[in-house]
Design an enzyme around this catalytic site. Sequence first.
Site, PDB file in Angstrom:
ATOM      1  N   CYS A  91       0.915  -1.196  -0.259  1.00 51.51           N
ATOM      2  CA  CYS A  91      -0.298  -0.043  -0.132  1.00 51.51           C
ATOM      3  C   CYS A  91       1.140   1.375  -0.206  1.00 51.51           C
ATOM      4  O   CYS A  91       0.385   1.926  -0.444  1.00 51.51           O
ATOM      5  CB  CYS A  91      -1.140   0.299   1.220  1.00 51.51           C
ATOM      6  SG  CYS A  91      -0.301  -0.171   3.041  1.00 51.51           S
ATOM      7  N   HIS A 166      -2.014   1.690   6.994  1.00 48.00           N
ATOM      8  CA  HIS A 166      -2.437   1.811   5.767  1.00 48.00           C
ATOM      9  C   HIS A 166      -2.252   3.128   5.539  1.00 48.00           C
ATOM     10  O   HIS A 166      -1.757   4.115   6.285  1.00 48.00           O
ATOM     11  CB  HIS A 166      -3.707   1.325   6.297  1.00 48.00           C
ATOM     12  CG  HIS A 166      -4.251   1.015   4.147  1.00 48.00           C
ATOM     13  ND1 HIS A 166      -3.924   0.792   3.744  1.00 48.00           N
ATOM     14  CD2 HIS A 166      -5.691   1.770   3.894  1.00 48.00           C
ATOM     15  CE1 HIS A 166      -4.505   0.767   2.147  1.00 48.00           C
ATOM     16  NE2 HIS A 166      -5.401   1.510   2.677  1.00 48.00           N
TER      17      HIS A 166
END
EC number: 3.4.19.12
Length: 313
Positions: A91, A166
């Site tokens: 990510c 994230h």
Amino acid sequence: MSGGWNTIESDAGVFTYLVENLGVKNVQFEEMISLDSDYLRQLSPVYGVIFLFKYPVGQSKPDDGNAVDGNFDFAAAENLFFANQVIQNACATQAILSVLLNRGDIEVGNDLSEFKEFTQQFPSDLRGEALSNSELIRTVHNSFARSSPFIDEGTRAATENDDVYHFIAYTTINGNLYELDGLQPSPIAHGPCTDENFHEKIIPVLQRRIERYPANEIRFNLLAMIKDPRVTAAAIGDVETLEREEQRREAWLWENELRRHNFVGFIHEVAKEVARSKLKDGGFDQWIEEARDKSKKRLADKKGGLADVEMEL
């Protein structure tokens, strides 16, 4: 399966050299030390912001199909670069590419240009698959992973007891502020925005995002993607800024090299040499006894400290 992608740090030096190694020209990352629009404006031109936050495992999406903040823009997904995240640990690079490949004012180099052109007609899930299978992008990404002989993050899935983080991106595209999160079904639009007022528009969006968390949650990181300051400094003859930025680059290079190495073998060899030296001069037993006495003293001091605490309570 992680597909061979490793976790990398949210660090300005890591991200700057990652994009440089991908062929991107004249881009640098700066850590945002304050959620202040004036501070962000001073970094202009700002191409986008990369936001790192704790992501609760198993977090559910709204039942009504709407975004928590902003609006899903499914039509935009067909006209800009948006890829769903289909693989663990990718990510960070995916968020970076979400800015790079949606800007017309960044020279991304031949490899990324070809990748964008190749995936242009793909739906977002296939773009994610193409990204995860890119040998070049994966190799460059993994070259900035911190070396560890003890951890293989691809061996198990995250559980609710893990802290999972994230990365997402925010940037201006076609006169709108977009949130690009590979775990969402489409880009999220946050209203009209230009490069000139990005510093004003992005701050309240980030503040609302952070306010979703408890007041004691401080594990966030923000990095602004900006134009390499050395370019402007060289153009105007600002020798002081140019020298300062060159020194930062050298420091980042050194730090990145250290990340690529684990020092377990080195420490082991040093310990063996110390033990060998102590055995040679006959002081090994005394050395062990002194170490044992120090350990006993630390344990006794620790117990004494705990007793004091209990008395105060």
